[in-house]
Design a protein around this motif. Sequence first.
Motif, PDB file in Angstrom:
ATOM      1  N   LEU A  71       0.839  -1.201   0.000  1.00  0.00           N
ATOM      2  CA  LEU A  71       0.000   0.000   0.000  1.00  0.00           C
ATOM      3  C   LEU A  71       0.873   1.249   0.000  1.00  0.00           C
ATOM      4  CD1 LEU A  71      -2.692  -1.006   2.656  1.00  0.00           C
ATOM      5  CD2 LEU A  71      -2.708  -1.444   0.191  1.00  0.00           C
ATOM      6  N   ALA A  72       0.270   2.355  -0.414  1.00  0.00           N
ATOM      7  CA  ALA A  72       0.986   3.632  -0.416  1.00  0.00           C
ATOM      8  C   ALA A  72       1.119   4.198   0.991  1.00  0.00           C
ATOM      9  CB  ALA A  72       0.260   4.635  -1.323  1.00  0.00           C
ATOM     10  N   PHE A  73       0.312   3.731   1.926  1.00  0.00           N
ATOM     11  CA  PHE A  73       0.391   4.162   3.319  1.00  0.00           C
ATOM     12  C   PHE A  73       0.060   2.960   4.201  1.00  0.00           C
ATOM     13  CE2 PHE A  73      -3.977   4.744   2.018  1.00  0.00           C
ATOM     14  CZ  PHE A  73      -4.717   4.267   3.081  1.00  0.00           C
ATOM     15  N   GLY A 121      -3.765   8.483   2.720  1.00  0.00           N
ATOM     16  CA  GLY A 121      -3.244   8.560   1.360  1.00  0.00           C
ATOM     17  C   GLY A 121      -2.735   9.918   0.966  1.00  0.00           C
TER      18      GLY A 121
END
Length: 540
Positions: free
Chosen positions: A426-428, A538
């Motif tokens: 995931l991006a975060f 995000g």
Amino acid sequence: MADQIRQGTEPSTWAPMASAIFRGLWFAQLGSNVGTWMQTVGAQWMLVNEPNAAVLVSLVQVATTLPVMLLSLPSGVLADLLDRRHLLISVQTAMALTAGLLAVLTWAGVTTPVVVLVLLFLMGCGQALTAPAWQAIQPSLVPRAQIPAAAALGGMNVNVGRAVGPAIAGVLVSVSGPTLVFGLNALSFIGVVVVLIAWREKKPAAQALPMERPVAALGSGLRFIRNAPAVRRILLRSVLFIVPASALWALLPVVAHGALHLESAGYGGLLGALGLGAVLGAFGLSRLRMRFSANELMAASAIVFGGATVGLALVPSVIVVALVLILAGTAWLVVLSTLNSSMQLMLPNWVRARGLAAYMVVFMGGQAVGSLLWGGVAGLTDTVWALIVSAILLGICAMSVATWPLPPTIGQLDLTPSAHWPEPALAFEPDPSDGPVMVLKTYQVAAEDIDSFTSLMCKVGEAQQRSGAMQWGLFADGNAPGRFVEKFLIRSWEGHLRQHQERNTAAVQAVQAQAEALSIERPTVRHLIAATANAPRGGK
């Protein structure tokens, strides 16, 4: 399992005894079971001369069995979340102290009926707290193939204690009063503690996730049972047998005192016949499993138990009744060991104690409800008719095996934990409590494979819901023929990580691999975490 058994690979009933720790715990439990029955007889003897003795004596059984019904499910949660060995040591030590306190107070002459019942209730709570853990440690003690034999030996253990304990207590109480049997019961718990301390259990690799919260763990356990057809079928078969079979246990004292004109010693002898039958059943169980399938044994045992119930109802001969009770004890042992081992073989380790706790609730609840039912039927008609009706229902139970058999997959699924899902990229990084989490997995399937794919995905959906998904669905993309989207919803990010790290098994991996093999393109996965005004994700 049935195929392996027919090929003659069924281990001997005594095979688990080759394990030193199983052997030590078995004999320690036998001493504890004998001590518990001795305690029951001693407590009842103390209360027989009190005002309202009939009520007080019946409350002895209530005090020891009610906690099992009330606490089994929470106890299953604790046994899955905590170290089972440490839990058993702690509770068995507390029970030894409680039994010792009862012995000391009785020796001092200050035990009142209220004190007796309160202390018995506390020990009943201890039994309820440890019962799921006892069952759940069996796969840690013996190889998987020996679990049915271990279950049979466990059933024999309980029945030997039931047969021997009251007889020993009757002699000791008549000689020295109840103080001695209470003290011996306290010592029996210490024996179990000593063996548990000597056991060095092989620990699984430590998990990175924190311990699951108890309420959430209870919910995940119930969700697993709800989405496990094989487990539900085992519970159904338990109810179909236990409720009618409880008539024999509930009405045996009435028949012994009335039609057979026996005193308490004679009634104890009839209980001993049931225990002897269970022991004989354990001796021959491995041979029976080699010749017959589990479903054939379930049906035959229901018929035999029903026939014994008819014999108890109609034959006014102590010798004949004792002989049919031996057959009933054998049938009882066969059914209970089959159901118990089936449950153990269908439960992965992360939820094993919770599943076995549900089985115990069904078993104890079925006996309790059945006893009330047959007591009411006997009150409205008579004991003979109540027993005959229960025998008819046992015959129906036997025939129902053809409609609702035990699943053929019992013992054949590989429940080894499998962390085959790749860790989500995931991006975060969400917080563990963030959620709900929606997972979308996209497949592209050729037209000729769609039927096979959707059939496999039904099994995948059940597995996703067993491992924690609150909702699951498979959707066809109306704008792209052959494209399917699997969607499931989990309560929190922590719950989804548990799916990745703890709750999938090799059997689930095999089904998911078959479904993914039918996808022309590598399936893509997206994770959507519920966004809130207070916790944007995000970006800034």
